[in-house]
Scaffold this active site. Structure first.
Site, PDB file in Angstrom:
ATOM      1  N   GLY A  64      11.807 -55.767  -8.384  1.00 52.70           N
ATOM      2  CA  GLY A  64      12.809 -55.327  -7.414  1.00 52.70           C
ATOM      3  C   GLY A  64      12.997 -56.364  -6.325  1.00 52.70           C
ATOM      4  O   GLY A  64      12.708 -57.551  -6.533  1.00 52.70           O
TER       5      GLY A  64
ATOM      6  N   CYS B 272       1.337 -53.988   5.825  1.00 54.51           N
ATOM      7  CA  CYS B 272       0.067 -54.562   5.346  1.00 54.51           C
ATOM      8  C   CYS B 272       0.226 -55.835   4.524  1.00 54.51           C
ATOM      9  O   CYS B 272      -0.277 -56.898   4.900  1.00 54.51           O
ATOM     10  CB  CYS B 272      -0.680 -53.520   4.531  1.00 54.51           C
TER      11      CYS B 272
HETATM   12  C1  UGA Z   1      -0.875 -51.264   0.780  1.00 54.42           C
HETATM   13  C2  UGA Z   1      -1.939 -51.157  -0.322  1.00 54.42           C
HETATM   14  O1  UGA Z   1      -1.347 -50.639  -1.521  1.00 54.42           O
HETATM   15  C3  UGA Z   1      -3.092 -50.237   0.118  1.00 54.42           C
HETATM   16  O2  UGA Z   1      -4.100 -50.225  -0.889  1.00 54.42           O
HETATM   17  C4  UGA Z   1      -3.677 -50.774   1.427  1.00 54.42           C
HETATM   18  O3  UGA Z   1      -4.724 -49.936   1.918  1.00 54.42           O
HETATM   19  C5  UGA Z   1      -2.580 -50.839   2.481  1.00 54.42           C
HETATM   20  O4  UGA Z   1      -1.516 -51.704   1.997  1.00 54.42           O
HETATM   21  C6  UGA Z   1      -3.187 -51.390   3.742  1.00 54.42           C
HETATM   22  O5  UGA Z   1      -3.637 -52.540   3.744  1.00 54.42           O
HETATM   23  O6  UGA Z   1      -3.310 -50.635   4.719  1.00 54.42           O
HETATM   24  P1  UGA Z   1       1.172 -49.736   1.613  1.00 54.42           P
HETATM   25  O7  UGA Z   1       1.463 -50.808   2.604  1.00 54.42           O
HETATM   26  O8  UGA Z   1       1.181 -48.319   2.046  1.00 54.42           O
HETATM   27  O9  UGA Z   1      -0.295 -49.974   0.953  1.00 54.42           O
HETATM   28  O10 UGA Z   1       2.275 -49.910   0.494  1.00 54.42           O
HETATM   29  P2  UGA Z   1       2.334 -50.013  -1.100  1.00 54.42           P
HETATM   30  O11 UGA Z   1       2.521 -48.688  -1.695  1.00 54.42           O
HETATM   31  O12 UGA Z   1       1.227 -50.846  -1.605  1.00 54.42           O
HETATM   32  O13 UGA Z   1       3.712 -50.821  -1.267  1.00 54.42           O
HETATM   33  C7  UGA Z   1       3.876 -52.100  -0.655  1.00 54.42           C
HETATM   34  C8  UGA Z   1       5.220 -52.687  -1.006  1.00 54.42           C
HETATM   35  O14 UGA Z   1       5.237 -53.108  -2.372  1.00 54.42           O
HETATM   36  C9  UGA Z   1       6.408 -51.737  -0.830  1.00 54.42           C
HETATM   37  O15 UGA Z   1       7.451 -52.448  -0.199  1.00 54.42           O
HETATM   38  C10 UGA Z   1       6.779 -51.362  -2.254  1.00 54.42           C
HETATM   39  O16 UGA Z   1       8.133 -51.038  -2.410  1.00 54.42           O
HETATM   40  C11 UGA Z   1       6.434 -52.639  -2.999  1.00 54.42           C
HETATM   41  N1  UGA Z   1       6.155 -52.455  -4.447  1.00 54.42           N
HETATM   42  C12 UGA Z   1       5.070 -51.728  -4.854  1.00 54.42           C
HETATM   43  C13 UGA Z   1       6.964 -53.092  -5.369  1.00 54.42           C
HETATM   44  O17 UGA Z   1       7.947 -53.781  -5.029  1.00 54.42           O
HETATM   45  N2  UGA Z   1       6.679 -52.959  -6.719  1.00 54.42           N
HETATM   46  C14 UGA Z   1       5.610 -52.250  -7.150  1.00 54.42           C
HETATM   47  O18 UGA Z   1       5.391 -52.185  -8.391  1.00 54.42           O
HETATM   48  C15 UGA Z   1       4.794 -51.604  -6.201  1.00 54.42           C
END
Ligand code: UGA
Length: 464
Positions: free
Chosen positions: A251, A258
């Site tokens: 995407g 984070c």
């Molecule tokens: C992230 C980590 O996943 C947690 O394990 C960690 O504890 C946290 O940071 C932190 O350091 O506090 P978070 O920031 O809530 O968690 O978000 P994610 O769900 O990991 O998503 C991060 C980004 O990646 C989003 O913009 C999401 O849209 C994107 N993403 C995620 C993708 O573009 N593709 C994917 O397959 C998965």
């Protein structure tokens, strides 16, 4: 049951405080933000996190959870968790001011045998520094344990109560064992190591996840020019347990409070010590390029984007949160605006004033059809569930030009095209008007749920 203090009642701190209270511990949350503390004391959560409201109310009503807006004369706690913000400073370094101020404020009022447990994400070596600071600020016997958190916004309560692993690092085995005892009833492995390694595990985990996403996004760019479908590439790759299917959704890239800060801080720390972390730089650069790709795709269809009208669907950095920090959606919207387009951002879950405080020229609304009137294109930037079933016929009627760039590869291209739209997405040229090859693969490996992969549609991937 233990007595616990949590310094910092933000996203992570509040989940830690409420969850420990729900397990029967006596918890006090301390934060210098008076308004936050007033709300929490009344059992009202200042942040949106599924399951948190109920835990908070229950904790406050049971008397197991109290809040303070200033440090008491003595913090009556066996364990003092630190969960304060550690944002990135303009240089790329981690800003430790809040952490240091919390440390010097708590030092004179800690109990003699209290253990300080750090949950904030910090550069390697910071816990040693906290310990030194505690000792010189009035807590000569203080010991520090690093206990990084792996909470995902939107799933944080479940992540805390049902973790995959608990990481504890300390140079003091007795303190480490005492913190481990807090988690003894959790159904998860407790991984213990030295304090610096624990700090590094957190950075390395986030950097690896960001790398996984940037990797699949780079594959998406290559799929775009070679005529392969990145959703299926991810589906096919993810079935290998060494790779795994999670965090392979291509995407417009990753954002949030984070990944951007942690990858930058790790790269900065490496460069300070003469290590050229080229992979980390590439991870960031690929991520940045995913935003620019959207502009290129729009230009391919519209010509110059100057004076076009574009609707960006989504403002939060991912669905199910109102958090707009480092949001890919808003970065795309901002790039479009800088390119001269008139931009309307549609997201009913964020406070418009939060967006305009950061990007004053962006218009934010929850009225989709009004935003789409006379628009030249829609960019789906955050995959909120309501955007998966858009009123395509109505949109096609009110828009000047029916064009959708699906920045999250979540729409059914047949439905979109049947409504008269031109459909573009990320790394799936077959879904952009080419001839899809129909193949059906039913994976019936006995040790896993059957996975049905249909070419032309998104494959079923393990959920994140
Ligand atoms: C992230 C980590 O996943 C947690 O394990 C960690 O504890 C946290 O940071 C932190 O350091 O506090 P978070 O920031 O809530 O968690 O978000 P994610 O769900 O990991 O998503 C991060 C980004 O990646 C989003 O913009 C999401 O849209 C994107 N993403 C995620 C993708 O573009 N593709 C994917 O397959 C998965």
């Amino acid at each position: 049951m233990a007595e616990i203090a949590v310094i910092g009642c933000g996203q992570a701190g509040l989940v830690v405080a409420t969850s420990f209270a729900s397990l029967g511990h006596q918890v006090v949350g301390i934060d210098i933000d008076r308004r936050k503390i007033e709300a929490c004391s009344r059992g009202i959560s200042p942040i949106r996190e599924p399951g948190l409201d109920a835990l908070l109310l229950d904790g406050v009503q049971s008397g197991r959870l109290t809040f303070l807006a200033e440090y008491p004369d003595v913090i009556e706690a066996d364990f003092v968790f630190i969960a304060v913000d550690t944002p990135t400073s303009p240089s790329g370094a981690c800003d430790l001011r809040a952490l240091k101020s919390a440390t010097t404020s708590m030092a004179p009022v800690l109990r003699d045998d209290a253990i300080v447990v750090n949950k904030s994400t910090v550069p390697v070596g910071t816990c040693d520094e906290i310990e030194r600071l505690l000792r010189t600020s009035g807590a000569p016997r203080a010991t520090v344990v690093s206990n990084p958190e792996f909470l995902q916004e939107g799933d944080a309560v479940r992540n805390f109560t049902q973790p995959d692993r608990i990481v504890l690092g300390s140079n003091h085995p007795a303190s480490l064992a005492r913190v481990a005892s807090l988690y003894q009833d959790f159904d998860a492995p407790i991984f213990t190591c030295d304090v610096r390694t624990a700090e590094m595990i957190k950075y390395a985990s986030n950097a690896f996840l960001a790398m996984k996403i940037s990797f699949i996004n780079e594959m998406a760019s290559i799929c775009d020019v070679l005529g392969a479908d990145v959703s299926h590439v991810a589906g096919g790759m993810g079935l290998d347990p060494r790779i795994g299917g999670k965090f392979l959704r291509a995407g417009i890239g990753w954002g949030g409070s984070c990944f951007p800060k942690d990858v930058t801080a790790l790269e900065y720390a490496a460069s300070l010590h003469g290590v050229r972390a080229q992979l980390l730089r590439g991870v960031v650069e690929t991520n940045r390029d995913m935003r620019r790709q959207v502009i290129r795709k729009l230009r391919d269809e519209l010509g110059p984007i100057e004076s076009t009208r574009v609707v960006v669907l989504g403002a939060s950095f991912k669905p199910h949160t109102s958090d707009i920090r480092e949001s890919p959606a808003l970065e795309v919207a901002n790039l479009l605006r800088l390119g001269g387009a008139e931009v309307r951002v549609v997201d009913g879950h964020v406070a418009p004033e939060d967006v305009t405080a950061q990007f004053p020229h962006l218009v934010v609304t929850d009225d989709l059809l009004e935003a789409a009137r006379d628009a030249d294109a829609i960019v789906l930037a955050t995959e909120w569930p309501e955007f998966l079933e858009l009123p395509f016929d109505e949109l096609a009627r009110v828009m000047r030009r029916p064009l959708i760039v699906d920045g999250r590869n979540v729409l059914d291209d047949r439905v979109v095209r049947d409504a008269g739209f031109i459909y573009r997405c990320i790394g799936r040229p077959g879904a952009e008007g080419g001839t899809p090859v129909i193949t059906e693969v039913v994976n019936e490996r006995i040790d896993r749920e059957p996975v049905l992969v249909r070419n032309g549609r998104s494959p079923v991937l393990a959920s994140d």
